[in-house]
Design an enzyme around this catalytic site. Structure first.
Site, PDB file in Angstrom:
ATOM      1  N   HIS A  33       4.704   3.879  12.916  1.00  0.00           N
ATOM      2  CA  HIS A  33       4.786   3.745  11.188  1.00  0.00           C
ATOM      3  C   HIS A  33       6.003   4.884  11.148  1.00  0.00           C
ATOM      4  O   HIS A  33       5.685   6.064  11.239  1.00  0.00           O
ATOM      5  CB  HIS A  33       3.519   4.213  10.776  1.00  0.00           C
ATOM      6  CG  HIS A  33       3.537   4.024   9.152  1.00  0.00           C
ATOM      7  ND1 HIS A  33       2.916   3.131   8.346  1.00  0.00           N
ATOM      8  CD2 HIS A  33       3.874   5.223   8.299  1.00  0.00           C
ATOM      9  CE1 HIS A  33       3.173   3.707   7.244  1.00  0.00           C
ATOM     10  NE2 HIS A  33       3.645   4.822   7.115  1.00  0.00           N
ATOM     11  N   CYS A  37       5.273   9.915   0.299  1.00  0.00           N
ATOM     12  CA  CYS A  37       4.151  10.487   0.694  1.00  0.00           C
ATOM     13  C   CYS A  37       3.816  11.661   0.122  1.00  0.00           C
ATOM     14  O   CYS A  37       4.468  12.486  -0.430  1.00  0.00           O
ATOM     15  CB  CYS A  37       4.326  10.744   2.197  1.00  0.00           C
ATOM     16  SG  CYS A  37       2.752  11.402   2.830  1.00  0.00           S
ATOM     17  N   ASN A  40       9.320   4.003   3.677  1.00  0.00           N
ATOM     18  CA  ASN A  40       9.188   3.663   5.094  1.00  0.00           C
ATOM     19  C   ASN A  40      10.685   2.891   5.422  1.00  0.00           C
ATOM     20  O   ASN A  40      11.280   2.596   4.417  1.00  0.00           O
ATOM     21  CB  ASN A  40       8.107   2.548   5.274  1.00  0.00           C
ATOM     22  CG  ASN A  40       6.751   2.854   5.252  1.00  0.00           C
ATOM     23  OD1 ASN A  40       6.230   3.082   4.176  1.00  0.00           O
ATOM     24  ND2 ASN A  40       6.245   3.182   6.317  1.00  0.00           N
ATOM     25  N   ARG A  49       1.006  -1.352   0.244  1.00  0.00           N
ATOM     26  CA  ARG A  49      -0.002  -0.131  -0.052  1.00  0.00           C
ATOM     27  C   ARG A  49       0.917   1.222  -0.109  1.00  0.00           C
ATOM     28  O   ARG A  49       0.929   2.039  -1.006  1.00  0.00           O
ATOM     29  CB  ARG A  49      -1.077  -0.110   1.346  1.00  0.00           C
ATOM     30  CG  ARG A  49      -2.256   0.937   1.260  1.00  0.00           C
ATOM     31  CD  ARG A  49      -2.032   2.344   1.509  1.00  0.00           C
ATOM     32  NE  ARG A  49      -1.436   2.364   2.725  1.00  0.00           N
ATOM     33  CZ  ARG A  49      -0.871   3.591   3.298  1.00  0.00           C
ATOM     34  NH1 ARG A  49      -0.808   4.501   2.383  1.00  0.00           N
ATOM     35  NH2 ARG A  49      -0.488   3.612   4.434  1.00  0.00           N
ATOM     36  N   ASP A  50       1.563   1.624   1.187  1.00  0.00           N
ATOM     37  CA  ASP A  50       2.385   2.668   1.110  1.00  0.00           C
ATOM     38  C   ASP A  50       3.560   2.791   0.057  1.00  0.00           C
ATOM     39  O   ASP A  50       3.796   3.873  -0.448  1.00  0.00           O
ATOM     40  CB  ASP A  50       2.867   2.755   2.749  1.00  0.00           C
ATOM     41  CG  ASP A  50       3.003   4.204   3.277  1.00  0.00           C
ATOM     42  OD1 ASP A  50       2.804   5.145   2.357  1.00  0.00           O
ATOM     43  OD2 ASP A  50       3.484   4.482   4.318  1.00  0.00           O
ATOM     44  N   HIS A 101       8.507   6.703   8.574  1.00  0.00           N
ATOM     45  CA  HIS A 101       9.377   6.916   7.244  1.00  0.00           C
ATOM     46  C   HIS A 101      10.818   7.424   7.571  1.00  0.00           C
ATOM     47  O   HIS A 101      11.329   7.951   8.488  1.00  0.00           O
ATOM     48  CB  HIS A 101       8.882   8.079   6.362  1.00  0.00           C
ATOM     49  CG  HIS A 101       7.399   7.490   5.810  1.00  0.00           C
ATOM     50  ND1 HIS A 101       7.298   7.215   4.586  1.00  0.00           N
ATOM     51  CD2 HIS A 101       6.357   7.088   6.574  1.00  0.00           C
ATOM     52  CE1 HIS A 101       6.254   6.767   4.219  1.00  0.00           C
ATOM     53  NE2 HIS A 101       5.434   6.553   5.352  1.00  0.00           N
TER      54      HIS A 101
HETATM   55 ZN    ZN Z   1       3.291   5.954   5.463  1.00  0.00          ZN
END
Ligand code: ZN
Length: 308
Positions: free
Chosen positions: A207, A240, A249, A15-16, A209
């Site tokens: 979470h 992002c 990440n 996803r990210d 980064h």
């Molecule tokens: Zn993220």
């Protein structure tokens, strides 16, 4: 220093990571990678999002991906949702876990959505009700609870009031997401200790980064004060869209390796993940990944090699 015996790692690369990549993977490729992650031992995987397909085309097939994987025993497949429509899509494809997101930056929220973060969360009430009625678990993420490009250090009271707002709509699983990569270890330790004490009924995810190389230090700082659930992304994929200069990440291989070398149990097979990350790299045709362990190899392999 305190190190937990066991931690829970959620792979968010699908996803990210993928939502920030120009090359798109096919549904078949995503399914292959997710099945590989499950085989490697992941119990929580963020597989996609139910955002509008025009806005995030890389995630347009999340419904199909979840349908194809089904509901493997003991594995949580999580998807990010923006609104009620997300719950409807989750119901249709059999997704059992969804996640909402709000920015802790008052300025960012007001500028983009014309409401405060608390107002955004209050609007999630109908989303939560619908999820609950459909038997879908729901969690909430807070972006930039440590610092943001717009306001600098985020006031702790702002974070508290967003967590309270989440609590009011029935969300007690909260992810603190350093999307801007601006958090520092001491600040992470302090906020993590604070929220655990103030909201003992909640469960937490962190979470980070790795925009400025502090993600691993932040994870260790969070572990030191008792946090045990962390997101990471294979190959360090990610970015992002709304944060200037955002990097990916922290890489899953690096987190798993740090745990392995420190005697912290993850239940995940690192060599399998490394092989899978290389496969993903080929699929994306990406030359460079931000993963130290993928380049240097594991401590354990090096020691075995030298002993030969
Ligand atoms: Zn993220």
């Amino acid at each position: 220093m305190n190190t937990p015996k066991k931690v829970n790692i959620c792979e968010v690369g699908l996803r990210d990571g993928l939502q920030n990549e120009k090359s798109m993977l096919t549904t078949d490729q995503k399914v292959e990678l997710i099945e590989g992650l499950i085989d490697a031992g992941f119990k929580v995987i963020e597989v996609g999002s139910f955002m509008h397909p025009v806005k995030v085309p890389q995630m347009a097939d999340t419904d199909e991906v979840i349908k194809r994987i089904g509901n493997p025993e003991g594995v949580e497949l999580r998807a990010l949702i923006p609104n009620l429509r997300g719950v409807e899509r989750a119901v249709k494809c059999g997704c059992k876990k969804v996640k909402l997101n709000v920015s802790a930056s008052r300025m960012h929220n007001l500028k983009n959505l014309n409401r405060t973060p608390e107002e955004s969360v209050a609007k999630f009430a109908e989303v939560c009700e619908a999820a609950l009625a459909a038997g879908i678990a729901i969690s909430g993420s807070i972006s930039m609870p440590f610092a943001s490009p717009w306001e600098g250090v985020t006031p702790v009271e702002d974070v508290d009031s967003i967590i309270e707002a989440y609590g009011k709509v029935g969300i007690h699983e909260v992810s603190l997401s350093d999307a801007s990569g601006m958090a520092t270890p001491a600040q992470v330790a302090s906020l993590c200790a604070h929220v655990q004490e103030k909201f003992p009924e909640n469960t937490w995810w962190l979470h980070f980064h790795n925009t400025r190389g502090l993600a691993m230090a932040n994870i260790v700082a969070a572990m030191d004060v008792g946090m045990t659930q962390f997101d990471s992304s294979f190959g360090g994929l990610g970015g992002c869209p709304f944060v200037p200069n955002a990097a990916g990440n922290i890489s899953t291989e690096d987190v798993l390796h740090m745990c392995e070398a420190s005697g912290i149990e993850t239940g995940i097979d690192l060599p399998k993940v490394m092989a899978l990350t290389r496969k993903m790299q080929e699929m994306l045709g990406k030359e460079d990944l931000s993963s130290y362990v993928l380049k240097a190899g594991r401590n354990a392999d090096l020691i075995a090699q030298m002993a030969e």
